[in-house]
Design a protein around this motif. Sequence first.
Motif, PDB file in Angstrom:
ATOM      1  N   GLY A 109       0.727  -1.260  -0.033  1.00  0.00           N
ATOM      2  CA  GLY A 109      -0.198   0.070  -0.049  1.00  0.00           C
ATOM      3  C   GLY A 109       0.780   1.235  -0.088  1.00  0.00           C
ATOM      4  O   GLY A 109       1.861   1.308   0.445  1.00  0.00           O
ATOM      5  N   LEU A 110       0.243   2.343  -0.518  1.00  0.00           N
ATOM      6  CA  LEU A 110       1.123   3.556  -0.640  1.00  0.00           C
ATOM      7  C   LEU A 110      -0.052   4.836  -0.175  1.00  0.00           C
ATOM      8  O   LEU A 110      -1.054   4.758  -0.913  1.00  0.00           O
ATOM      9  N   GLU A 111       0.188   5.432   0.699  1.00  0.00           N
ATOM     10  CA  GLU A 111      -0.425   6.639   1.341  1.00  0.00           C
ATOM     11  C   GLU A 111      -0.427   7.588   0.156  1.00  0.00           C
ATOM     12  O   GLU A 111       0.631   8.382  -0.203  1.00  0.00           O
ATOM     13  N   ILE A 112      -1.701   8.141  -0.127  1.00  0.00           N
ATOM     14  CA  ILE A 112      -1.865   9.120  -0.950  1.00  0.00           C
ATOM     15  C   ILE A 112      -2.821  10.062  -0.304  1.00  0.00           C
ATOM     16  O   ILE A 112      -3.906   9.689   0.147  1.00  0.00           O
ATOM     17  N   ALA A 113      -2.441  11.380  -0.107  1.00  0.00           N
ATOM     18  CA  ALA A 113      -3.289  12.187   0.701  1.00  0.00           C
ATOM     19  C   ALA A 113      -4.101  13.074  -0.214  1.00  0.00           C
ATOM     20  O   ALA A 113      -5.411  13.400  -0.106  1.00  0.00           O
ATOM     21  N   GLU A 114      -3.852  13.254  -1.538  1.00  0.00           N
ATOM     22  CA  GLU A 114      -4.482  14.032  -2.557  1.00  0.00           C
ATOM     23  C   GLU A 114      -5.727  13.104  -3.097  1.00  0.00           C
ATOM     24  O   GLU A 114      -5.734  11.766  -3.433  1.00  0.00           O
ATOM     25  N   GLU A 115      -6.589  13.845  -3.647  1.00  0.00           N
ATOM     26  CA  GLU A 115      -7.944  13.105  -4.268  1.00  0.00           C
ATOM     27  C   GLU A 115      -7.611  13.299  -5.915  1.00  0.00           C
ATOM     28  O   GLU A 115      -8.362  12.222  -6.400  1.00  0.00           O
ATOM     29  N   ARG A 116      -6.867  13.962  -6.332  1.00  0.00           N
ATOM     30  CA  ARG A 116      -6.535  13.972  -7.634  1.00  0.00           C
ATOM     31  C   ARG A 116      -5.148  13.935  -7.869  1.00  0.00           C
ATOM     32  O   ARG A 116      -4.322  14.620  -7.000  1.00  0.00           O
ATOM     33  N   LEU A 117      -4.827  13.230  -8.909  1.00  0.00           N
ATOM     34  CA  LEU A 117      -3.044  12.970  -9.327  1.00  0.00           C
ATOM     35  C   LEU A 117      -2.915  12.633 -10.498  1.00  0.00           C
ATOM     36  O   LEU A 117      -3.784  12.104 -11.169  1.00  0.00           O
ATOM     37  N   THR A 118      -1.833  13.077 -10.968  1.00  0.00           N
ATOM     38  CA  THR A 118      -1.706  12.990 -12.541  1.00  0.00           C
ATOM     39  C   THR A 118      -1.213  11.483 -12.721  1.00  0.00           C
ATOM     40  O   THR A 118      -0.461  11.125 -11.544  1.00  0.00           O
ATOM     41  N   VAL A 119      -1.057  10.699 -13.785  1.00  0.00           N
ATOM     42  CA  VAL A 119      -0.706   9.770 -13.978  1.00  0.00           C
ATOM     43  C   VAL A 119       0.835   9.630 -13.769  1.00  0.00           C
ATOM     44  O   VAL A 119       1.330   8.545 -13.311  1.00  0.00           O
ATOM     45  N   ARG A 120       1.430  10.474 -14.318  1.00  0.00           N
ATOM     46  CA  ARG A 120       2.815  10.893 -14.142  1.00  0.00           C
ATOM     47  C   ARG A 120       3.304  10.752 -12.795  1.00  0.00           C
ATOM     48  O   ARG A 120       4.204   9.865 -12.231  1.00  0.00           O
ATOM     49  N   GLU A 121       2.512  11.459 -11.779  1.00  0.00           N
ATOM     50  CA  GLU A 121       2.935  11.265 -10.313  1.00  0.00           C
ATOM     51  C   GLU A 121       2.393  10.283  -9.567  1.00  0.00           C
ATOM     52  O   GLU A 121       3.458   9.542  -9.039  1.00  0.00           O
ATOM     53  N   LEU A 122       1.583   9.596 -10.120  1.00  0.00           N
ATOM     54  CA  LEU A 122       1.254   8.085  -9.671  1.00  0.00           C
ATOM     55  C   LEU A 122       2.206   7.100  -9.888  1.00  0.00           C
ATOM     56  O   LEU A 122       2.681   6.324  -9.399  1.00  0.00           O
ATOM     57  N   ILE A 123       2.720   7.073 -11.221  1.00  0.00           N
ATOM     58  CA  ILE A 123       3.859   6.208 -11.690  1.00  0.00           C
ATOM     59  C   ILE A 123       5.280   6.504 -10.898  1.00  0.00           C
ATOM     60  O   ILE A 123       5.817   5.667 -10.511  1.00  0.00           O
ATOM     61  N   ARG A 124       5.473   7.899 -10.564  1.00  0.00           N
ATOM     62  CA  ARG A 124       6.860   8.218 -10.191  1.00  0.00           C
ATOM     63  C   ARG A 124       6.649   7.686  -8.484  1.00  0.00           C
ATOM     64  O   ARG A 124       7.772   7.126  -8.157  1.00  0.00           O
ATOM     65  N   ARG A 125       5.519   7.907  -8.038  1.00  0.00           N
ATOM     66  CA  ARG A 125       5.206   7.498  -6.375  1.00  0.00           C
ATOM     67  C   ARG A 125       5.719   5.869  -6.497  1.00  0.00           C
ATOM     68  O   ARG A 125       6.162   5.143  -5.633  1.00  0.00           O
ATOM     69  N   ARG A 126       4.796   5.231  -7.265  1.00  0.00           N
ATOM     70  CA  ARG A 126       4.895   3.667  -7.460  1.00  0.00           C
ATOM     71  C   ARG A 126       6.487   3.379  -7.700  1.00  0.00           C
ATOM     72  O   ARG A 126       7.023   2.382  -7.177  1.00  0.00           O
ATOM     73  N   VAL A 127       6.925   3.856  -8.791  1.00  0.00           N
ATOM     74  CA  VAL A 127       8.532   3.495  -9.066  1.00  0.00           C
ATOM     75  C   VAL A 127       9.322   3.797  -7.751  1.00  0.00           C
ATOM     76  O   VAL A 127      10.285   2.936  -7.201  1.00  0.00           O
ATOM     77  N   PHE A 128       9.316   4.925  -6.936  1.00  0.00           N
ATOM     78  CA  PHE A 128      10.107   5.393  -5.810  1.00  0.00           C
ATOM     79  C   PHE A 128       9.880   4.346  -4.821  1.00  0.00           C
ATOM     80  O   PHE A 128      10.830   3.827  -4.290  1.00  0.00           O
ATOM     81  N   GLN A 129       8.592   3.809  -4.561  1.00  0.00           N
ATOM     82  CA  GLN A 129       8.320   2.825  -3.552  1.00  0.00           C
ATOM     83  C   GLN A 129       8.876   1.495  -3.824  1.00  0.00           C
ATOM     84  O   GLN A 129       9.609   0.762  -3.096  1.00  0.00           O
ATOM     85  N   GLU A 130       8.856   1.110  -5.104  1.00  0.00           N
ATOM     86  CA  GLU A 130       9.342  -0.115  -5.473  1.00  0.00           C
ATOM     87  C   GLU A 130      11.030  -0.108  -5.583  1.00  0.00           C
ATOM     88  O   GLU A 130      11.591  -1.104  -5.050  1.00  0.00           O
ATOM     89  N   VAL A 131      11.637   1.049  -5.621  1.00  0.00           N
ATOM     90  CA  VAL A 131      13.102   1.170  -5.844  1.00  0.00           C
ATOM     91  C   VAL A 131      13.610   1.038  -4.138  1.00  0.00           C
ATOM     92  O   VAL A 131      14.349   0.458  -4.253  1.00  0.00           O
ATOM     93  N   ALA A 132      12.775   1.691  -3.495  1.00  0.00           N
ATOM     94  CA  ALA A 132      13.064   1.745  -1.944  1.00  0.00           C
ATOM     95  C   ALA A 132      12.938   0.242  -1.509  1.00  0.00           C
ATOM     96  O   ALA A 132      13.785  -0.333  -0.906  1.00  0.00           O
ATOM     97  N   GLU A 133      12.053  -0.637  -2.154  1.00  0.00           N
ATOM     98  CA  GLU A 133      12.087  -1.801  -1.569  1.00  0.00           C
ATOM     99  C   GLU A 133      12.972  -2.721  -2.022  1.00  0.00           C
ATOM    100  O   GLU A 133      13.604  -3.703  -1.379  1.00  0.00           O
ATOM    101  N   TYR A 134      13.256  -2.585  -3.416  1.00  0.00           N
ATOM    102  CA  TYR A 134      14.417  -3.388  -4.106  1.00  0.00           C
ATOM    103  C   TYR A 134      15.754  -2.915  -3.339  1.00  0.00           C
ATOM    104  O   TYR A 134      16.669  -3.875  -3.096  1.00  0.00           O
ATOM    105  N   ASN A 135      16.086  -1.646  -3.176  1.00  0.00           N
ATOM    106  CA  ASN A 135      17.218  -1.182  -2.427  1.00  0.00           C
ATOM    107  C   ASN A 135      17.478  -2.118  -1.147  1.00  0.00           C
ATOM    108  O   ASN A 135      18.729  -1.958  -0.698  1.00  0.00           O
ATOM    109  N   ALA A 136      16.430  -2.078  -0.482  1.00  0.00           N
ATOM    110  CA  ALA A 136      16.417  -2.824   0.906  1.00  0.00           C
ATOM    111  C   ALA A 136      16.948  -4.276   0.831  1.00  0.00           C
ATOM    112  O   ALA A 136      17.304  -4.733   1.782  1.00  0.00           O
ATOM    113  N   ARG A 137      16.678  -4.699  -0.324  1.00  0.00           N
ATOM    114  CA  ARG A 137      16.954  -6.464  -0.390  1.00  0.00           C
ATOM    115  C   ARG A 137      18.112  -6.649  -0.960  1.00  0.00           C
ATOM    116  O   ARG A 137      18.459  -7.942  -1.021  1.00  0.00           O
ATOM    117  N   THR A 138      18.980  -5.671  -1.594  1.00  0.00           N
ATOM    118  CA  THR A 138      20.302  -6.041  -2.213  1.00  0.00           C
ATOM    119  C   THR A 138      21.145  -4.885  -2.072  1.00  0.00           C
ATOM    120  O   THR A 138      20.709  -3.792  -1.884  1.00  0.00           O
TER     121      THR A 138
END
Length: 118
Positions: A27-56
């Motif tokens: 899950g990813l906390e999002i405070a906004e009710e509206r978000l651009t697709v670009r920002e949603l992609i960016r947040r997802r990538v940042f979360q996945e990268v953080a998880e990847y970096n924590a494992r390797t």
Amino acid sequence: MARTVVGRGVVTFVDETTAGERRTAWGLEIAEERLTVRELIRRRVFQEVAEYNARTPRRIEPETQTALAERAFAGNGFLVLVGDRQVIDPDEEIELTLGTEVLQDVQSPVGTRPEPTP
């Protein structure tokens, strides 16, 4: 495929197989009710990268991975569907109301591809 279900300020990304099998990824906390697709992609990538970096021990940069994901989206490397409507403009704002589903049909997990070597 990855399905995103919005509820109570949290966007939950759910992995879905072509056979319809579903597994909650995270899950990813999002405070906004509206978000651009670009920002949603960016947040997802940042979360996945953080998880990847924590494992390797090998680190990848979220900014680089975000740029790769944006290029992939622009080149139809993956689709984003909001409800049953395909979104093609990364700057389009989507409304993230309770129960909204955002489907990202991806070939490989966003944010976990190795950085290109020069």
